[in-house]
Design a protein around this motif. Sequence first.
Motif, PDB file in Angstrom:
ATOM      1  N   UNK A   1       0.803  -1.227   0.000  1.00  0.00           N
ATOM      2  CA  UNK A   1       0.000   0.000   0.000  1.00  0.00           C
ATOM      3  C   UNK A   1       0.831   1.270   0.000  1.00  0.00           C
ATOM      4  N   UNK A   2       2.145   1.130   0.002  1.00  0.00           N
ATOM      5  CA  UNK A   2       2.997   2.331   0.078  1.00  0.00           C
ATOM      6  C   UNK A   2       4.015   2.379  -1.054  1.00  0.00           C
ATOM      7  N   UNK A   3       3.617   1.878  -2.215  1.00  0.00           N
ATOM      8  CA  UNK A   3       4.465   2.019  -3.393  1.00  0.00           C
ATOM      9  C   UNK A   3       5.544   0.979  -3.553  1.00  0.00           C
ATOM     10  N   UNK A   4       5.523  -0.084  -2.743  1.00  0.00           N
ATOM     11  CA  UNK A   4       6.525  -1.156  -2.861  1.00  0.00           C
ATOM     12  C   UNK A   4       5.810  -2.465  -3.159  1.00  0.00           C
ATOM     13  N   UNK A   5       5.038  -2.449  -4.247  1.00  0.00           N
ATOM     14  CA  UNK A   5       4.135  -3.552  -4.552  1.00  0.00           C
ATOM     15  C   UNK A   5       4.847  -4.887  -4.767  1.00  0.00           C
ATOM     16  N   UNK A   6       5.962  -4.884  -5.500  1.00  0.00           N
ATOM     17  CA  UNK A   6       6.657  -6.145  -5.750  1.00  0.00           C
ATOM     18  C   UNK A   6       7.238  -6.717  -4.465  1.00  0.00           C
ATOM     19  N   UNK A   7       7.818  -5.847  -3.643  1.00  0.00           N
ATOM     20  CA  UNK A   7       8.343  -6.317  -2.361  1.00  0.00           C
ATOM     21  C   UNK A   7       7.213  -6.852  -1.489  1.00  0.00           C
ATOM     22  N   UNK A   8       6.057  -6.190  -1.549  1.00  0.00           N
ATOM     23  CA  UNK A   8       4.907  -6.657  -0.786  1.00  0.00           C
ATOM     24  C   UNK A   8       4.460  -8.038  -1.221  1.00  0.00           C
ATOM     25  N   UNK A   9       4.471  -8.287  -2.528  1.00  0.00           N
ATOM     26  CA  UNK A   9       4.068  -9.597  -3.031  1.00  0.00           C
ATOM     27  C   UNK A   9       5.059 -10.677  -2.603  1.00  0.00           C
ATOM     28  N   UNK A  10       6.361 -10.396  -2.722  1.00  0.00           N
ATOM     29  CA  UNK A  10       7.370 -11.378  -2.289  1.00  0.00           C
ATOM     30  C   UNK A  10       7.181 -11.725  -0.812  1.00  0.00           C
ATOM     31  N   UNK A  11       6.962 -10.700  -0.002  1.00  0.00           N
ATOM     32  CA  UNK A  11       6.863 -10.927   1.436  1.00  0.00           C
ATOM     33  C   UNK A  11       5.560 -11.620   1.806  1.00  0.00           C
ATOM     34  N   UNK A  12       4.456 -11.292   1.133  1.00  0.00           N
ATOM     35  CA  UNK A  12       3.184 -11.970   1.412  1.00  0.00           C
ATOM     36  C   UNK A  12       3.294 -13.461   1.110  1.00  0.00           C
ATOM     37  N   UNK A  13       3.954 -13.798   0.008  1.00  0.00           N
ATOM     38  CA  UNK A  13       4.161 -15.211  -0.315  1.00  0.00           C
ATOM     39  C   UNK A  13       5.104 -15.873   0.682  1.00  0.00           C
ATOM     40  N   UNK A  14       6.135 -15.131   1.117  1.00  0.00           N
ATOM     41  CA  UNK A  14       7.064 -15.666   2.111  1.00  0.00           C
ATOM     42  C   UNK A  14       6.347 -15.954   3.422  1.00  0.00           C
ATOM     43  N   UNK A  15       5.425 -15.064   3.795  1.00  0.00           N
ATOM     44  CA  UNK A  15       4.663 -15.268   5.034  1.00  0.00           C
ATOM     45  C   UNK A  15       3.815 -16.529   4.954  1.00  0.00           C
ATOM     46  N   UNK A  16       3.160 -16.725   3.810  1.00  0.00           N
ATOM     47  CA  UNK A  16       2.333 -17.918   3.631  1.00  0.00           C
ATOM     48  C   UNK A  16       3.188 -19.185   3.703  1.00  0.00           C
ATOM     49  N   UNK A  17       4.366 -19.138   3.092  1.00  0.00           N
ATOM     50  CA  UNK A  17       5.282 -20.282   3.140  1.00  0.00           C
ATOM     51  C   UNK A  17       5.751 -20.548   4.564  1.00  0.00           C
ATOM     52  N   UNK A  18       6.038 -19.477   5.298  1.00  0.00           N
ATOM     53  CA  UNK A  18       6.506 -19.619   6.680  1.00  0.00           C
ATOM     54  C   UNK A  18       5.455 -20.302   7.546  1.00  0.00           C
ATOM     55  N   UNK A  19       4.186 -19.929   7.357  1.00  0.00           N
ATOM     56  CA  UNK A  19       3.112 -20.494   8.174  1.00  0.00           C
ATOM     57  C   UNK A  19       2.990 -21.995   7.962  1.00  0.00           C
ATOM     58  N   UNK A  20       3.120 -22.434   6.730  1.00  0.00           N
ATOM     59  CA  UNK A  20       3.038 -23.855   6.427  1.00  0.00           C
ATOM     60  C   UNK A  20       1.608 -24.359   6.352  1.00  0.00           C
ATOM     61  N   UNK A  21       1.426 -25.550   5.801  1.00  0.00           N
ATOM     62  CA  UNK A  21       0.071 -26.096   5.595  1.00  0.00           C
ATOM     63  C   UNK A  21      -0.628 -26.514   6.876  1.00  0.00           C
ATOM     64  N   UNK A  22       0.106 -26.625   7.980  1.00  0.00           N
ATOM     65  CA  UNK A  22      -0.496 -27.080   9.229  1.00  0.00           C
ATOM     66  C   UNK A  22      -0.948 -25.925  10.129  1.00  0.00           C
ATOM     67  N   UNK A  23      -0.800 -24.700   9.668  1.00  0.00           N
ATOM     68  CA  UNK A  23      -1.269 -23.557  10.453  1.00  0.00           C
ATOM     69  C   UNK A  23      -2.792 -23.627  10.582  1.00  0.00           C
ATOM     70  N   UNK A  24      -3.353 -23.094  11.654  1.00  0.00           N
ATOM     71  CA  UNK A  24      -4.816 -23.118  11.809  1.00  0.00           C
ATOM     72  C   UNK A  24      -5.517 -22.530  10.585  1.00  0.00           C
ATOM     73  N   UNK A  25      -6.634 -23.128  10.155  1.00  0.00           N
ATOM     74  CA  UNK A  25      -7.320 -22.676   8.948  1.00  0.00           C
ATOM     75  C   UNK A  25      -7.642 -21.185   8.925  1.00  0.00           C
ATOM     76  N   UNK A  26      -8.062 -20.645  10.065  1.00  0.00           N
ATOM     77  CA  UNK A  26      -8.419 -19.226  10.088  1.00  0.00           C
ATOM     78  C   UNK A  26      -7.204 -18.351   9.779  1.00  0.00           C
TER      79      UNK A  26
END
Length: 415
Positions: free
Chosen positions: A229-254
């Motif tokens: 939201x602050x002009x760093x869209x590509x970095x935001x996308x990389x980090x959002x995907x990294x966060x999802x990977x960090x959580x892993x498939x066993x994280x609570x569904x919510x």
Amino acid sequence: MSSDERRHQFGEYLARLRKDAGRSQRRLAEMLCAASGTHSVTRHEVSRWERGERVPDSWVPKIADVLGVPANELERAAAYARGEVDRAPFGGGVVLAELIPPGDPLVPLDTRIDRRIGGEDVAGLAARVHGFRLADDVMAGGDLMAPVFRELNSAMRLYRESTHTENVGRALLVQVGELAQIAGWIASDAGQHEQAERAYRIGIEAARQAGDAPLVANLAGSLAYQLSNTGQEKAGLHLANAALEEAGPDAPPKTRALFHDRVAWAHTRVGEAQSAMQALGRAHDALTEEEPEVAPQWAYWVSRAELEVMDARVFTELRRPLRAVPLLTDVLTRYDATHAREVALYRSWLAVALADANEPEQAAEEARRVVSVAADLTSDRTTGRARLVLRRLQEFEDVPEVRELLHDHGHLLSA
């Protein structure tokens, strides 16, 4: 992640490190040549590194030295980019590795105060942390900045200066991480993005030390949202995907629903409509799963209604108002009116969607409500949305309702 994507991610990382150090590509090349006593590095070679065409090998320690960054982090990032390791540092790749602040504000002091803390102390801190979450529902960032950062500093001192068992220490680190997340969110809402990022960095380190992967992901995802939201869209996308990977498939569904939602928004901000829609679908799928365990308290607000709001925001951003307007209209009819900031933000999206649907009269009505609420809140996000809506409606200035709105509040566009 493909080898090309790994190299590209490393290149963006290196470019950010160089820019943060205030060096041009040419100057970095000159400094590397001076450090090595050769003339084998040119600006074009640095450019190739940053474009992801090549990954530096023997140059990595010298690059780290010249830029003043930890060599081990840069070497691990380069090894990941070259495919020498299968998993990036901290589960989120280069993106998460660079977030950890230099030094460690959570290292226990050699000399501690004569106080031993236990579970009751941690429970008291947890109650205060959740209190800030609930306060954020009804108050704006500017009103909460000072008290939440005082509490964060106090919590870090408590961990560093007191004595405790290993289990209590781990629980305390979790609360520091959770407090850092809400502090970062509050600072971001107040427009203090650098302070927000520092809080998120501290929180990531605390959650990592506590071994709480979903919390690491929540912190990283919160920062990804800010970047998007602050002009760093590509970095935001990389980090959002990294966060999802960090959580892993066993994280609570919510929690996975939340992380997929942030990925959807990040894809939207870079204009990747199909990927955004797929992530929205995964978010809804995750929320319908049975919870094998109780979701963490920080995910209390994740619900179908909140996912529908993100759906509508994505539809609005992608200029699909016929899908956005019904969703936002329905959500707003049943949303808690005491959450004034969220209501104003959601109405701002509705106003834009109505404008896109060529309904300027209704858009002006919603915009007036947004501007009225924004004037009473110390929320940079709400103020920014109010300005955006006014700008969007300028093309309809011949419509009486819009003309009157711009007459009354057009001065905000130059504020």
